[in-house]
Design an enzyme around this catalytic site. Structure first.
Site, PDB file in Angstrom:
ATOM      1  CG  ASN A   1      -3.340  -0.231 -12.767  1.00 38.71           C
ATOM      2  OD1 ASN A   1      -3.255  -0.469 -11.554  1.00 38.71           O
ATOM      3  ND2 ASN A   1      -2.628  -0.897 -13.671  1.00 38.71           N
TER       4      ASN A   1
ATOM      5  CD  GLN B   1      10.457   9.799 -10.431  1.00 34.25           C
ATOM      6  OE1 GLN B   1       9.620  10.584 -10.854  1.00 34.25           O
ATOM      7  NE2 GLN B   1      11.465  10.191  -9.657  1.00 34.25           N
TER       8      GLN B   1
ATOM      9  N   GLY C   1       0.779  -1.237   0.000  1.00 36.49           N
ATOM     10  CA  GLY C   1       0.000   0.000   0.000  1.00 36.49           C
ATOM     11  C   GLY C   1       0.808   1.282   0.000  1.00 36.49           C
TER      12      GLY C   1
ATOM     13  CG  HIS D   1       1.983  -1.550 -15.402  1.00 36.42           C
ATOM     14  ND1 HIS D   1       1.584  -2.802 -14.975  1.00 36.42           N
ATOM     15  CD2 HIS D   1       3.037  -1.746 -16.220  1.00 36.42           C
ATOM     16  CE1 HIS D   1       2.368  -3.716 -15.527  1.00 36.42           C
ATOM     17  NE2 HIS D   1       3.255  -3.106 -16.287  1.00 36.42           N
TER      18      HIS D   1
ATOM     19  CG  ASP E   1      -0.980  -4.159 -17.118  1.00 35.99           C
ATOM     20  OD1 ASP E   1      -1.648  -3.599 -16.232  1.00 35.99           O
ATOM     21  OD2 ASP E   1      -0.282  -5.170 -16.907  1.00 35.99           O
TER      22      ASP E   1
ATOM     23  CG  LEU F   1     -10.380  -5.826 -11.571  1.00 32.99           C
ATOM     24  CD1 LEU F   1     -10.224  -4.316 -11.447  1.00 32.99           C
ATOM     25  CD2 LEU F   1     -11.228  -6.381 -10.436  1.00 32.99           C
TER      26      LEU F   1
ATOM     27  NE  ARG G   1      -7.754 -12.335  -7.507  1.00 31.61           N
ATOM     28  CZ  ARG G   1      -7.366 -13.604  -7.552  1.00 31.61           C
ATOM     29  NH1 ARG G   1      -6.170 -13.947  -7.127  1.00 31.61           N
ATOM     30  NH2 ARG G   1      -8.165 -14.527  -8.032  1.00 31.61           N
TER      31      ARG G   1
HETATM   32  C1  GAR Z   1       3.574  -1.011  -7.289  1.00 34.41           C
HETATM   33  O1  GAR Z   1       4.871  -1.028  -7.815  1.00 34.41           O
HETATM   34  C2  GAR Z   1       2.551  -0.982  -8.405  1.00 34.41           C
HETATM   35  O2  GAR Z   1       2.953  -0.228  -9.510  1.00 34.41           O
HETATM   36  C3  GAR Z   1       2.475  -2.437  -8.757  1.00 34.41           C
HETATM   37  O3  GAR Z   1       2.520  -3.118  -7.538  1.00 34.41           O
HETATM   38  C4  GAR Z   1       3.257  -2.334  -6.603  1.00 34.41           C
HETATM   39  C5  GAR Z   1       2.397  -2.142  -5.391  1.00 34.41           C
HETATM   40  O4  GAR Z   1       3.109  -1.488  -4.377  1.00 34.41           O
HETATM   41  N1  GAR Z   1       1.273  -2.745  -9.491  1.00 34.41           N
HETATM   42  C6  GAR Z   1       1.198  -3.696 -10.400  1.00 34.41           C
HETATM   43  O5  GAR Z   1       2.130  -4.417 -10.693  1.00 34.41           O
HETATM   44  C7  GAR Z   1      -0.163  -3.805 -11.045  1.00 34.41           C
HETATM   45  N2  GAR Z   1      -0.115  -4.716 -12.130  1.00 34.41           N
HETATM   46  P1  GAR Z   1       2.354  -0.745  -3.229  1.00 34.41           P
HETATM   47  O6  GAR Z   1       1.358  -1.749  -2.630  1.00 34.41           O
HETATM   48  O7  GAR Z   1       3.428  -0.402  -2.239  1.00 34.41           O
HETATM   49  O8  GAR Z   1       1.668   0.449  -3.796  1.00 34.41           O
END
Ligand code: GAR
Length: 205
Positions: free
Chosen positions: A103, A169, A12, A105, A141, A89, A87
Site C-alpha cells: 500500500n 514522491q 489513479g 500511504h 496503516d 479490508l 476501502r
Molecule cells: C494518494 O495520495 C494515496 O497515497 C492515498 O490516496 C491518494 C490516491 O491518489 N491513499 C490513501 O490515503 C490510502 N489510505 P491517486 O488515486 O491519484 O493515486
C-alpha cells in the site's frame, strides 16, 4: 513473467506512475470498488484489463471482500498494489494476501494513519512530512515499512500544496518498491521486511 494487479478507488495517479514505470512484470488488471473511478479510463486506454467490484452491491463487508478476493485471484497475481484504494479490508482478506500486497500511504507512518493526513500534519505543525510504502497487514496503516520519502512542510502550505509535494514522491517510491518486489529483491518473512536493497535505499530525503 510475474503478474500484478492494481486496486484503485479514484483518480489513479499512483496507478499511472506504476503503469508508466515499465515494471518487471505484467499488469494483469486494474480493479476498482467504484465504477466512476477516473483511473479506470486511463487503464483501458493503456490496454490494461479493468474490473469493478462495487462495494455498494454488498451490504456486508465480508461479502464484498470475498467478491474482491475472487476477482483478484482470477488473475493469480504475484503482487497486489493498493493505489488510493479507499476501502478498509477485513482481516481474512488481508491474511490471504499477506506478503504479496503493498500500500502507499500519504504520511510518514506511523505518524498520521487514516484519512486527511495532510490536514493532520499541518495541524500538528510538523516540519517534515512524506509518504510510505508498506506491506499490508490486518491493522490499518501499520504494516512493515518498505520505503519512505520525506518532504518539507513550507510556510504558507495548505492541504493542496502539501498533498501535491507528497504525491510527487509517492510516484517515485511506489514504482521503486513494486520493482524491488517483482525482481525478487524484497519480501516479508516472519512479519519483517527482508531485502537485498542497499541501505539507505529505503529512504528518499
Ligand atoms: C494518494 O495520495 C494515496 O497515497 C492515498 O490516496 C491518494 C490516491 O491518489 N491513499 C490513501 O490515503 C490510502 N489510505 P491517486 O488515486 O491519484 O493515486
Amino acid at each position: 513473467m510475474k503478474k500484478y494487479v492494481i486496486l484503485i478507488s479514484g483518480r489513479g495517479s499512483n496507478m499511472e506512475a506504476l503503469l508508466a514505470a515499465d515494471l518487471p512484470g505484467e499488469c494483469a488488471a486494474v480493479i476498482s470498488n467504484r465504477p466512476d473511478a477516473a483511473g479506470l479510463a486511463f487503464a483501458r486506454q493503456q490496454g490494461v484489463a479493468t474490473a469493478v467490484v462495487d462495494h455498494r452491491d454488498y451490504p456486508e463487508r465480508a461479502a464484498f471482500d470475498a467478491a474482491l478476493a475472487a476477482e483478484i485471484e482470477r488473475h493469480a497475481p504475484d503482487l497486489v498494489l493498493l493505489a488510493g484504494f479507499m476501502r478498509v479490508l477485513g482481516d481474512h482478506f488481508v491474511r490471504r494476501l499477506t506478503g504479496r500486497m503493498l500500500n502507499i500511504h500519504p504520511s510518514l507512518l506511523p505518524a498520521f494513519p487514516g484519512l486527511h493526513t495532510h490536514r493532520a500534519a499541518l495541524a500538528a505543525g510538523v516540519r517534515i512530512h512524506g509518504c510510505t510504502v508498506h506491506f499490508v497487514t490486518p491493522a490499518l496503516d501499520s504494516g512493515p515499512i518498505v520505503i519512505q520519502a520525506a518532504v518539507p512542510v513550507l510556510d504558507g502550505d495548505d492541504e493542496t500544496t502539501l498533498a501535491t509535494r507528497v504525491l510527487m514522491q509517492e510516484h517515485v517510491i511506489y514504482p521503486q518498491a513494486a520493482a524491488w518486489f517483482l525482481q525478487g529483491r524484497l519480501r516479508l518473512l516472519n512479519g519483517r521486511v527482508v531485502s537485498d536493497v542497499p541501505q539507505p535505499a529505503g529512504a528518499v530525503l
